[in-house]
Design a protein around this motif. Sequence first.
Motif, PDB file in Angstrom:
ATOM      1  N   GLN A 252       0.820  -1.215   0.000  1.00  0.00           N
ATOM      2  CA  GLN A 252       0.000   0.000   0.000  1.00  0.00           C
ATOM      3  C   GLN A 252       0.852   1.263   0.000  1.00  0.00           C
ATOM      4  OE1 GLN A 252      -2.054   1.026   3.578  1.00  0.00           O
ATOM      5  NE2 GLN A 252      -3.788   1.960   2.498  1.00  0.00           N
ATOM      6  N   ILE A 253       1.937   1.265   0.737  1.00  0.00           N
ATOM      7  CA  ILE A 253       2.759   2.471   0.877  1.00  0.00           C
ATOM      8  C   ILE A 253       3.318   2.933  -0.470  1.00  0.00           C
ATOM      9  CG2 ILE A 253       4.859   3.409   1.910  1.00  0.00           C
ATOM     10  CD1 ILE A 253       4.266   1.658   4.367  1.00  0.00           C
ATOM     11  N   PRO A 254       4.017   2.079  -1.233  1.00  0.00           N
ATOM     12  CA  PRO A 254       4.509   2.546  -2.545  1.00  0.00           C
ATOM     13  C   PRO A 254       3.385   2.861  -3.521  1.00  0.00           C
ATOM     14  CG  PRO A 254       4.937   0.202  -2.288  1.00  0.00           C
ATOM     15  CD  PRO A 254       4.487   0.705  -0.952  1.00  0.00           C
ATOM     16  N   ALA A 255       2.273   2.114  -3.456  1.00  0.00           N
ATOM     17  CA  ALA A 255       1.144   2.396  -4.345  1.00  0.00           C
ATOM     18  C   ALA A 255       0.552   3.770  -4.047  1.00  0.00           C
ATOM     19  CB  ALA A 255       0.069   1.319  -4.206  1.00  0.00           C
ATOM     20  N   PHE A 256       0.479   4.114  -2.770  1.00  0.00           N
ATOM     21  CA  PHE A 256      -0.029   5.428  -2.362  1.00  0.00           C
ATOM     22  C   PHE A 256       0.892   6.543  -2.843  1.00  0.00           C
ATOM     23  CE2 PHE A 256      -0.170   8.914   0.708  1.00  0.00           C
ATOM     24  CZ  PHE A 256      -1.523   9.222   0.708  1.00  0.00           C
ATOM     25  N   ILE A 257       2.198   6.370  -2.646  1.00  0.00           N
ATOM     26  CA  ILE A 257       3.172   7.388  -3.071  1.00  0.00           C
ATOM     27  C   ILE A 257       3.157   7.540  -4.585  1.00  0.00           C
ATOM     28  CG2 ILE A 257       5.630   7.962  -3.143  1.00  0.00           C
ATOM     29  CD1 ILE A 257       5.920   6.544  -0.451  1.00  0.00           C
ATOM     30  N   LEU A 258       3.132   6.426  -5.286  1.00  0.00           N
ATOM     31  CA  LEU A 258       3.128   6.463  -6.744  1.00  0.00           C
ATOM     32  C   LEU A 258       1.864   7.133  -7.281  1.00  0.00           C
ATOM     33  CD1 LEU A 258       4.581   5.713  -9.328  1.00  0.00           C
ATOM     34  CD2 LEU A 258       3.506   3.458  -9.216  1.00  0.00           C
ATOM     35  N   SER A 259       0.729   6.878  -6.640  1.00  0.00           N
ATOM     36  CA  SER A 259      -0.522   7.519  -7.050  1.00  0.00           C
ATOM     37  C   SER A 259      -0.434   9.035  -6.889  1.00  0.00           C
ATOM     38  CB  SER A 259      -1.696   6.976  -6.229  1.00  0.00           C
ATOM     39  OG  SER A 259      -1.889   5.594  -6.462  1.00  0.00           O
ATOM     40  N   LEU A 260       0.153   9.486  -5.795  1.00  0.00           N
ATOM     41  CA  LEU A 260       0.326  10.922  -5.589  1.00  0.00           C
ATOM     42  C   LEU A 260       1.234  11.523  -6.656  1.00  0.00           C
ATOM     43  CD1 LEU A 260       0.736  11.216  -1.706  1.00  0.00           C
ATOM     44  CD2 LEU A 260      -1.272  11.793  -3.099  1.00  0.00           C
ATOM     45  N   LEU A 261       2.298  10.808  -7.014  1.00  0.00           N
ATOM     46  CA  LEU A 261       3.187  11.290  -8.076  1.00  0.00           C
ATOM     47  C   LEU A 261       2.445  11.413  -9.403  1.00  0.00           C
ATOM     48  CD1 LEU A 261       6.530   9.340  -7.418  1.00  0.00           C
ATOM     49  CD2 LEU A 261       6.155  11.809  -7.246  1.00  0.00           C
ATOM     50  N   ILE A 262       1.596  10.443  -9.690  1.00  0.00           N
ATOM     51  CA  ILE A 262       0.833  10.482 -10.937  1.00  0.00           C
ATOM     52  C   ILE A 262      -0.114  11.673 -10.943  1.00  0.00           C
ATOM     53  CG2 ILE A 262      -0.879   9.259 -12.340  1.00  0.00           C
ATOM     54  CD1 ILE A 262       0.347   6.635 -11.369  1.00  0.00           C
ATOM     55  N   PHE A 263      -0.776  11.933  -9.801  1.00  0.00           N
ATOM     56  CA  PHE A 263      -1.687  13.082  -9.726  1.00  0.00           C
ATOM     57  C   PHE A 263      -0.928  14.397  -9.882  1.00  0.00           C
ATOM     58  CE2 PHE A 263      -4.530  10.259  -6.964  1.00  0.00           C
ATOM     59  CZ  PHE A 263      -5.259   9.844  -8.071  1.00  0.00           C
ATOM     60  N   PHE A 264       0.220  14.514  -9.245  1.00  0.00           N
ATOM     61  CA  PHE A 264       1.033  15.719  -9.382  1.00  0.00           C
ATOM     62  C   PHE A 264       1.484  15.902 -10.830  1.00  0.00           C
ATOM     63  CE2 PHE A 264       2.236  15.306  -4.689  1.00  0.00           C
ATOM     64  CZ  PHE A 264       1.281  16.252  -4.323  1.00  0.00           C
ATOM     65  N   PHE A 265       1.787  14.787 -11.477  1.00  0.00           N
ATOM     66  CA  PHE A 265       2.191  14.833 -12.881  1.00  0.00           C
ATOM     67  C   PHE A 265       1.064  15.394 -13.742  1.00  0.00           C
ATOM     68  CE2 PHE A 265       1.986  12.598 -16.991  1.00  0.00           C
ATOM     69  CZ  PHE A 265       3.136  13.091 -17.582  1.00  0.00           C
ATOM     70  N   PHE A 266      -0.156  14.911 -13.520  1.00  0.00           N
ATOM     71  CA  PHE A 266      -1.296  15.413 -14.289  1.00  0.00           C
ATOM     72  C   PHE A 266      -1.551  16.887 -14.004  1.00  0.00           C
ATOM     73  CE2 PHE A 266      -2.827  10.915 -14.864  1.00  0.00           C
ATOM     74  CZ  PHE A 266      -2.885  10.976 -16.251  1.00  0.00           C
ATOM     75  N   ILE A 267      -1.398  17.296 -12.744  1.00  0.00           N
ATOM     76  CA  ILE A 267      -1.613  18.699 -12.395  1.00  0.00           C
ATOM     77  C   ILE A 267      -0.586  19.590 -13.081  1.00  0.00           C
ATOM     78  CG2 ILE A 267      -1.546  20.362 -10.484  1.00  0.00           C
ATOM     79  CD1 ILE A 267      -2.663  18.139  -8.686  1.00  0.00           C
ATOM     80  N   LYS A 268       0.648  19.131 -13.145  1.00  0.00           N
ATOM     81  CA  LYS A 268       1.727  19.924 -13.734  1.00  0.00           C
ATOM     82  C   LYS A 268       1.649  19.968 -15.258  1.00  0.00           C
ATOM     83  CE  LYS A 268       4.476  21.103 -10.216  1.00  0.00           C
ATOM     84  NZ  LYS A 268       5.014  22.487  -9.996  1.00  0.00           N
ATOM     85  N   HIS A 269       1.070  18.951 -15.865  1.00  0.00           N
ATOM     86  CA  HIS A 269       1.051  18.855 -17.322  1.00  0.00           C
ATOM     87  C   HIS A 269      -0.399  18.878 -17.804  1.00  0.00           C
ATOM     88  CE1 HIS A 269       4.873  17.122 -16.009  1.00  0.00           C
ATOM     89  NE2 HIS A 269       5.371  17.504 -17.171  1.00  0.00           N
ATOM     90  N   ARG A 270      -0.895  20.067 -18.039  1.00  0.00           N
ATOM     91  CA  ARG A 270      -2.297  20.252 -18.420  1.00  0.00           C
ATOM     92  C   ARG A 270      -2.604  19.593 -19.755  1.00  0.00           C
ATOM     93  NH1 ARG A 270      -5.346  26.099 -19.240  1.00  0.00           N
ATOM     94  NH2 ARG A 270      -7.377  25.233 -19.918  1.00  0.00           N
TER      95      ARG A 270
END
Length: 323
Positions: A28-46
């Motif tokens: 769960q821990i790496p999946a949670f961190i990776l999910s946050l990275l993916i969301f930040f990626f989408f936010i940064k790249h419109r």
Amino acid sequence: MNTTDSEVFVDTKFLLHRVKFSILLILQIPAFILSLLIFFFFIKHRTIREAPHNRALLILLIVNFIQLLFAIPLSLSFYAVGYVSPATPTFCTWWTFFDFTLYVTSEYLMATISVQRHMLVFNGHILRIRWKRILFHHLPLVFCLTYPITFYVFVIILYPCEGAPWDYGSNLCGAADCYLVFNKFLGTFDWGFNNGLPMVINALANIMLIVRVVQQKKRQQRPVTWKQQRRMTVQLFCISSLYLVIWSPSLIVGLVQILGFPTFLADVQTEYFVFILDTICLFLPWICIGLLPELLVWIKTLCRCQQRHNAVGSVITRTQLNK
């Protein structure tokens, strides 16, 4: 069963719960961190975020993130104490409603992504027409989000039933909802239409996409090599096989139980197959990385920037110490 056998059974079950708890928590821990990275990626790249082929993927990741935040902790709580808490019918009803809805929503979204990819690859011009974009892209996504909620509200929350055989010593209360135990038609429909159908669509859509790509390249008289097709093939295989491999045992056992053998592999279903279903949301973020090659580049860039920042900080620190 004598006292010694009973103690061995309890110890074995306690150890099994400890192992399951550790596996879920570690994943769960790496999946949670990776999910946050993916969301930040989408936010940064419109531009990437608003691309048609990434919209459904983003919705799927949001649903998956909800599972990571709420569904997995409920399973962790059960494996930590060894029983359902609070042990009430109301809690079990809402827990199964929440889990079943998220499971089916995730399955339908993944199947929709696979089908829509055909249109995006071979008929991308369709999405330029507003009414076709709404019909073939937006409405299927709306269906994926609204149908599971509507269905399970009726069959779990509003279904008239008393005395459901909840098992407070099993994860997800033994998934003993009244409609599954007492209504053969609804149980079969649920397992077949809500779980089996999207899984089959997902697998067939990905296989057919590979076939169409190969056929198109042949018609264009371009050489097709395994190296050129390897990345796409691996991605599609991972998407379909994740759901196919993990869901198949539970689906088969559930259908056999509904069709007249309610005790068929009941202990295996509750102890192992239900647990395996929880791992889908833990592995899905890793598969999504393969669908977003730009994300890998972005993560690598972040790592390089962090390494440079640490290196500069170390140099400055050593310079200050030398002074």
